[in-house]
Structures are given as structure tokens and as C-alpha cells.
Scaffold this active site. Structure first.
Site, mmCIF file in Angstrom:
data_model
loop_
_atom_site.group_PDB
_atom_site.id
_atom_site.type_symbol
_atom_site.label_atom_id
_atom_site.label_comp_id
_atom_site.label_asym_id
_atom_site.label_seq_id
_atom_site.Cartn_x
_atom_site.Cartn_y
_atom_site.Cartn_z
ATOM 1 N N GLU A 86 47.795 37.648 49.163
ATOM 2 C CA GLU A 86 47.760 37.137 47.781
ATOM 3 C C GLU A 86 48.787 36.005 47.651
ATOM 4 O OE1 GLU A 86 49.684 39.494 44.698
ATOM 5 O OE2 GLU A 86 47.938 39.227 43.419
ATOM 6 N N CYS B 127 46.370 38.351 38.149
ATOM 7 C CA CYS B 127 46.002 39.208 39.280
ATOM 8 C C CYS B 127 44.499 39.177 39.533
ATOM 9 C CB CYS B 127 46.450 40.634 39.011
ATOM 10 S SG CYS B 127 45.701 41.303 37.514
ATOM 11 N N LYS C 105 60.773 47.848 30.660
ATOM 12 C CA LYS C 105 61.540 46.841 31.399
ATOM 13 C C LYS C 105 60.651 45.642 31.698
ATOM 14 C CE LYS C 105 62.589 45.613 35.541
ATOM 15 N NZ LYS C 105 62.687 44.167 35.285
ATOM 16 N N GLU D 95 49.086 49.186 38.629
ATOM 17 C CA GLU D 95 48.149 48.048 38.596
ATOM 18 C C GLU D 95 48.774 46.973 39.470
ATOM 19 O OE1 GLU D 95 47.558 47.272 34.386
ATOM 20 O OE2 GLU D 95 46.191 48.963 34.216
HETATM 21 P P1 NAD Z 1 56.944 42.342 40.979
HETATM 22 O O1 NAD Z 1 56.382 43.541 41.625
HETATM 23 O O2 NAD Z 1 57.874 41.488 41.753
HETATM 24 O O3 NAD Z 1 57.757 42.742 39.659
HETATM 25 C C1 NAD Z 1 57.148 43.471 38.616
HETATM 26 C C2 NAD Z 1 58.228 44.241 37.884
HETATM 27 O O4 NAD Z 1 58.785 45.229 38.733
HETATM 28 C C3 NAD Z 1 59.398 43.381 37.403
HETATM 29 O O5 NAD Z 1 59.786 43.834 36.123
HETATM 30 C C4 NAD Z 1 60.470 43.695 38.433
HETATM 31 O O6 NAD Z 1 61.786 43.514 37.965
HETATM 32 C C5 NAD Z 1 60.198 45.165 38.707
HETATM 33 N N1 NAD Z 1 60.685 45.670 39.988
HETATM 34 C C6 NAD Z 1 60.765 45.006 41.162
HETATM 35 N N2 NAD Z 1 61.251 45.838 42.121
HETATM 36 C C7 NAD Z 1 61.465 47.037 41.538
HETATM 37 C C8 NAD Z 1 61.948 48.294 42.005
HETATM 38 N N3 NAD Z 1 62.297 48.480 43.275
HETATM 39 N N4 NAD Z 1 62.045 49.305 41.122
HETATM 40 C C9 NAD Z 1 61.673 49.138 39.835
HETATM 41 N N5 NAD Z 1 61.221 47.981 39.330
HETATM 42 C C10 NAD Z 1 61.101 46.938 40.171
HETATM 43 O O7 NAD Z 1 55.698 41.523 40.441
HETATM 44 P P2 NAD Z 1 55.696 40.094 39.735
HETATM 45 O O8 NAD Z 1 56.065 39.081 40.766
HETATM 46 O O9 NAD Z 1 56.467 40.189 38.479
HETATM 47 O O10 NAD Z 1 54.153 39.924 39.342
HETATM 48 C C11 NAD Z 1 53.182 39.365 40.176
HETATM 49 C C12 NAD Z 1 52.420 40.454 40.903
HETATM 50 O O11 NAD Z 1 51.885 41.361 39.950
HETATM 51 C C13 NAD Z 1 51.224 39.955 41.680
HETATM 52 O O12 NAD Z 1 51.144 40.670 42.872
HETATM 53 C C14 NAD Z 1 50.038 40.314 40.796
HETATM 54 O O13 NAD Z 1 48.814 40.466 41.452
HETATM 55 C C15 NAD Z 1 50.512 41.599 40.232
HETATM 56 N N6 NAD Z 1 49.808 41.892 38.982
HETATM 57 C C16 NAD Z 1 48.871 42.879 38.971
HETATM 58 C C17 NAD Z 1 48.161 43.159 37.798
HETATM 59 C C18 NAD Z 1 47.112 44.224 37.722
HETATM 60 O O14 NAD Z 1 46.698 44.557 36.607
HETATM 61 N N7 NAD Z 1 46.631 44.760 38.824
HETATM 62 C C19 NAD Z 1 48.454 42.444 36.652
HETATM 63 C C20 NAD Z 1 49.431 41.443 36.699
HETATM 64 C C21 NAD Z 1 50.112 41.180 37.886
HETATM 65 O O1 6OD Z 2 43.084 42.374 31.012
HETATM 66 C C1 6OD Z 2 43.801 43.344 31.265
HETATM 67 O O2 6OD Z 2 43.766 44.395 30.611
HETATM 68 C C2 6OD Z 2 44.742 43.275 32.381
HETATM 69 N N1 6OD Z 2 45.449 44.393 32.631
HETATM 70 C C3 6OD Z 2 44.845 42.131 33.054
HETATM 71 C C4 6OD Z 2 45.671 41.954 34.152
HETATM 72 C C5 6OD Z 2 45.835 40.716 34.630
HETATM 73 C C6 6OD Z 2 46.650 40.448 35.745
HETATM 74 O O3 6OD Z 2 47.356 39.497 35.857
#
Ligand code: NAD
Ligand code: 6OD
Length: 501
Positions: free
Chosen positions: A404, A302, A192, A268
Site C-alpha cells: 500500500e 484506504c 485518540k 479497519e
Molecule cells: P497508523 O496506523 O500509523 O496510525 C493510526 C493511529 O494509530 C494513530 O492515531 C497513531 O498514533 C496510532 N498508533 C500508532 N501506533 C500505535 C500503537 N503502537 N499503539 C496505539 N496506537 C498507535 O495509520 P495512519 O498512517 O494514521 O493511517 C493510514 C493507514 O490507515 C493506511 O494504512 C490506511 O489504509 C489505513 N486506513 C484504513 C481504513 C479502513 O477503514 N480500513 C480507513 C482509513 C485508513
Molecule cells: O466510509 C466509511 O465508513 C469508512 N470507514 C471509510 C474509510 C476510508 C478509509 O480511508
């Protein structure tokens, strides 16, 4: 489609019509609902997307379950690896299409998309195919116990049907980061993508067919999270594991949902990453690397740095140099190679970032640079543009230092001692990434070993080795992916114990 410069509009001209990809075919949703996906560069509609209903999710999961024991379950690891290499080759051949789709969804810059993110997606299929080939077999264990002599053969088996839930900030990189190892280990998938960025995962369906992936192995369901496709997927009883990247709050909801059915999870999550800059650093390199770590992808990675701690003797000089870098960034058409600042993902996300600008103001921040909407012209004025923004003078308890923001922002604080810098860095609920800039490698390693995060870069940022562990401490996640750690998540391990009398 070759990338073009300014002459090309920010988005594709005609919205695409996107269907879910289930059992090897693009099919109209069983529900009647669709949603719009917009390009944040000019807020134009770039796709009309089917929202997968509960019935679509059921169909996708059943198809993935059936595919586990079909031809996919019968081919050898070497054959699977060869298919993954074909997927990579096909992505490379179609890189311009994937880049075009990704830019339409996100407003990302052409250079890093076409030359960085799409090739990295392709590479992940090659790398994880090879990691699985090298690491699938496990060494036998000979044992002599009071019950007799035996030989133990631990072996890996696919975990089953994997739900992959992805964010919008690096859609292709982060979906393929999970899809590639999951397939390499013999699993089947229901993916998804974020509702903001449905295109590249959907396009990947055609690549899977062309590479010879059997129907049902790779499925894509588009839609929203809570109360929609994402929640239906998490709650589905026939999912074995969920791999999720996104916000910490969403991760907590998914973790709660996964308890039902004892689904394994890999999370993540968010970060509030510190950067520590010592006076003995290579100053130009530290400024350039820090600017990249704060402003890359408009701060929407992130791993971006949002808290900077700078040794007091170079504080003023460093702040001035970072300000110059911020003010040199140019918003514009993402398909123009001269553009250096992309937009935020949406007008809605910009509202959230602007709220943080207000919070910083209310807390008495000194705005060193930015603090408002970035100026653009023509159709781009409708887009989600924001100024790179630098603050100083806030207490460590201010909201913009604690939470964040996920935008091109940072707060810079002076420090005097190593212990103070480490204490600042660790004063966070998050623990994803950090940078340390110093000319003294012993000191840099000493500091790195004290920071409570999953990855520390010394004198660099975002240098990614796919064989190294990736994940977060504290509220930044659960588990590690990357290299053999991905094999551990995407397989179950069975021990076959053969009695030898
Ligand atoms: P988000 O959590 O809003 O959404 C991520 C995904 O989860 C989307 O596909 C969304 O539709 C789905 N989702 C939302 N609520 C849900 C639920 N209740 N059940 C199932 N699925 C659900 O995140 P975002 O706004 O898309 O991305 C930004 C965030 O992601 C930031 O906090 C960023 O730090 C984090 N991020 C972390 C990493 C990492 O590797 N640690 C990488 C990229 C982004
Ligand atoms: O580099 C990667 O493998 C990874 N998971 C990066 C995540 C970035 C977050 O936005």
C-alpha cells in the site's frame, strides 16, 4: 468563519493551542510535553498540542468509567438518541469551523471538506441514533425444552469504556464513524486522534458539552502511538474494547496489546485495492470513476484503487484517458475552490511515497504520468506536494504492486480473461475494496462475488450506505462496523431466561 478563496493563506495564521478534553473540560496535560501539528499545504505550524501522558490517559479512562454509571447510564435510549441529534445539529451550525480546522490539519480541499466530510460526520450521529432506536431491542425466543417451558429475552447492554484510535486521512469522518455508534449504544469513550490531525476531535468536545453530553462520556487524549498516548490507552486495564482504523502493522500491535485484559477489538486496516475494467464498460464513466478512485484526497483513502486491470482491447485507450485525467489535476491553495489536488499529509509521508517512485523505477516501470514532486509557488513550495503517478509494465510481484503506497498512484496491467482478472485481484494479502466496471451486470456480479474484499463497487466508487457492513478480508481488518454490525460491536448481549414452569 466563512471559507475564502486564494486570498486566504493555506493555513490559519496563528497556531491554535490544543489541550486534551477530559471529564468535560479542556485541561493542560499532567505532563509537560507538547508537539506541533503542521498544515501539509505549506508546512506551517497550525497547532501546539498537549501530548497526553500516562496520567492523563488514566484520568480520561477513570472519568469515562465513572460516567458509565452516572446520568449517561440512567437516561433512556430515546433521550440518548435526541442528544445525538443535537450533536449533529451543532456540527452543522459550526461546519465552517470544523472544515477550517480539518483543512489546517490536512490540506484537504475546501469543497469536499465543507460539503462532504463535515456533513457526513454530522449525519453519522443522526443515522446511528436512529439505527440504535430501531435495532436495540431483540426479539424474544420462546422455548420448550426437557427442562421445561421458558421465555428468553436477549437484550443489549453498552460494552463499557471504548478506546477509539484514529488515522489522519479522514479525521472527522472516521472518528465520528466510531464515536456516533459507540454513544448511541450508551458507551463512554476515550478518543485518540492521529498526532497529524488533532483538531476536529478536540473541537468536538465543546459540541458534546453544548449538546448536553454529561462530563466524562467523551474524552480526547492527543499524542503519538507506540511509547506514547496510543500505547498507554491500549494497555489500560479499564478499557473494555478498542476500535482502531489505521495501518495493518499498527493493527497487529494493537491486537497484541488487547490480549492483555481480553479487550474486544475492531480493526479497519490497510488496502491494496484492485479495479477491473472490462471492454464493455461505459468508457467515459469508467475513466472518470477510476480517476476519482485513484486520485481522490491525493490517494489517501484506504478504499482508493492502486492496482488496475484493464481488458487488453481497451488497454492503450484507457491508459491514455487516465493519464489525461491525472494531468488535469491542479495543486494549489486548498481553500481555493479551483484547486483539484491536495497535498500528501506530511513531508515524512512524501518521503515514503518518493521511495516507492524509486522502487518502481528500479523495477523497470514505464512512467505514464507523474513520478515526481508537483510544482507549486509561494509559500506552498514548502508543502508535501506530489504528482499523480501512473505506471505500467511491472510484474505483479513488484513492491509498488504489492504494498500500500497511500498516495495518488496506480499500476495498470492488461488482462484477457475473467479468470485472469479475478486471479490478479485476489493476489494480495489485503482484502478491503474493489471496483468492477462492465456493461454486463450479470458478469459484474459474477466477478464481484469472487473477489476477496469487504466491499465491491460495480460501476461506481465510494458510494457509502451507512447501514451496510464495512470492513476487510485478510490483512485489511477484523470485524464489521456499519448499521446493525456496529450495534454488535458496541454492545454486549445478555440473555434473560424466564422459566415458565
Ligand atoms: P497508523 O496506523 O500509523 O496510525 C493510526 C493511529 O494509530 C494513530 O492515531 C497513531 O498514533 C496510532 N498508533 C500508532 N501506533 C500505535 C500503537 N503502537 N499503539 C496505539 N496506537 C498507535 O495509520 P495512519 O498512517 O494514521 O493511517 C493510514 C493507514 O490507515 C493506511 O494504512 C490506511 O489504509 C489505513 N486506513 C484504513 C481504513 C479502513 O477503514 N480500513 C480507513 C482509513 C485508513
Ligand atoms: O466510509 C466509511 O465508513 C469508512 N470507514 C471509510 C474509510 C476510508 C478509509 O480511508
Amino acid at each position: 468563519m466563512p471559507p475564502e478563496g486564494n486570498a486566504r493563506p493555506a493555513t490559519t495564521t496563528k497556531p491554535r493551542r490544543l489541550h486534551n478534553f477530559i471529564d468535560g473540560a479542556y485541561a493542560q496535560s499532567a505532563g509537560a510535553k507538547t508537539f506541533e501539528s503542521r498544515c501539509p499545504a505549506d508546512n506551517s505550524i497550525v497547532a501546539i498540542v498537549d501530548e497526553a501522558s500516562r496520567a492523563d490517559v488514566d484520568q480520561a479512562v477513570s472519568s469515562a468509567r465513572a460516567a458509565l454509571t452516572g446520568p449517561w447510564g440512567k437516561i433512556s435510549l430515546d433521550e440518548r438518541a435526541a442528544i445525538l441529534h443535537s450533536i449533529a445539529d451543532l456540527i452543522d451550525e459550526r461546519a465552517a469551523d470544523f472544515a477550517d480546522a480539518e483543512i489546517s490539519d490536512t490540506g484537504k480541499l475546501i469543497g469536499p471538506t465543507l460539503n462532504g466530510e463535515i456533513p457526513r460526520g454530522a449525519m453519522q450521529f443522526r443515522v446511528f441514533a436512529d439505527i440504535a432506536k430501531d435495532g436495540f431491542a431483540m426479539a424474544p425466543i420462546a422455548s420448550q425444552t426437557p427442562m421445561g417451558k421458558a421465555a428468553n429475552y436477549p437484550e443489549r447492554a453498552p460494552k463499557g469504556v471504548i478506546a477509539t484510535i484514529c488515522p489522519w486521512n479522514l479525521p472527522f469522518v472516521l472518528s465520528t464513524w466510531k464515536i456516533a455508534p459507540a454513544l448511541a449504544c450508551g458507551n463512554t469513550l476515550v478518543v485518540k486522534p492521529s498526532e497529524e490531525t488533532p483538531m476536529t476531535a478536540t473541537l468536538l468536545g465543546a459540541v458534546m458539552n453544548d449538546a448536553g453530553v454529561p462530563p466524562g462520556v467523551y474524552n480526547v487524549v492527543n499524542g503519538f502511538g507506540a511509547g506514547s498516548t496510543g500505547a498507554f490507552l491500549v494497555a489500560h486495564p479499564d478499557i473494555n474494547a478498542i476500535t482502531f482504523t489505521g495501518e495493518t502493522r499498527t493493527g497487529a500491535a494493537i491486537m497484541a496489546g488487547a490480549a492483555d485484559g481480553i479487550k474486544d477489538i475492531s480493526l479497519e486496516l490497510g488496502g491494496k485495492n484492485p479495479g477491473i475494467i472490462f471492454a464493455d464498460c461505459d468508457f467515459e464513466k469508467a475513466v472518470a470513476g477510476t480517476a476519482a478512485s485513484v486520485f481522490h484526497n491525493c490517494g489517501q483513502v484506504c478504499l482508493c484503487t492502486e492496482r488496475l486491470y484493464v481488458e487488453r482491447v481497451i488497454f492503450d485507450k484507457f491508459v491514455a484517458a487516465l493519464k489525461a485525467k491525472a494531468e488535469a489535476l491542479k495543486p494549489g491553495n486548498p481553500r481555493d475552490p479551483a484547486t483539484t489536488l491536495p497535498p500528501l499529509i506530511s513531508i515524512g509521508h512524501r518521503e515514503k511515497v518518493l521511495d516507492y517512485f524509486k522502487a518502481a523505477h528500479d523495477d523497470g516501470a514505464t512512467v505514464v504520468s507523474g513520478g515526481g514532486i508537483a510544482q507549486t509557488d509561494g509559500a506552498l513550495v514548502e508543502g508535501a506536494w506530489i504528482e499523480p503517478t501512473i505506471w505500467t509494465g511491472l510484474s505483479e510481484s513488484s513492491r509498488v504492486v504489492k504494498e500500500e503506497v497511500f498516495g495518488p498512484v496506480c499500476h495498470i496491467q492488461p488482462f484477457d480473461t475473467e479468470d485472469e482478472a479475478v486471479a490478479y485481484a485476489n493476489d494480495s494479502d489485503y482484502g478491503l475494496a474493489a471496483t468492477v466496471w462492465s456493461g454486463d451486470s450479470t458478469r459484474a456480479r459474477r466477478i464481484a462475488s469472487q473477489i476477496e474484499v469487504g466491499v465491491v463497487w460495480v460501476n461506481g466508487w465510494m458510494i457509502r450506505e451507512l447501514r451496510s457492513p464495512f470492513g476487510g478480508f485478510k490483512h485489511s481488518g477484523i470485524g464489521r462496523e456499519g448499521g446493525a454490525f456496529s450495534l454488535d460491536f458496541y454492545t454486549e448481549i445478555r440473555n434473560v431466561c424466564v422459566s415458565e414452569g
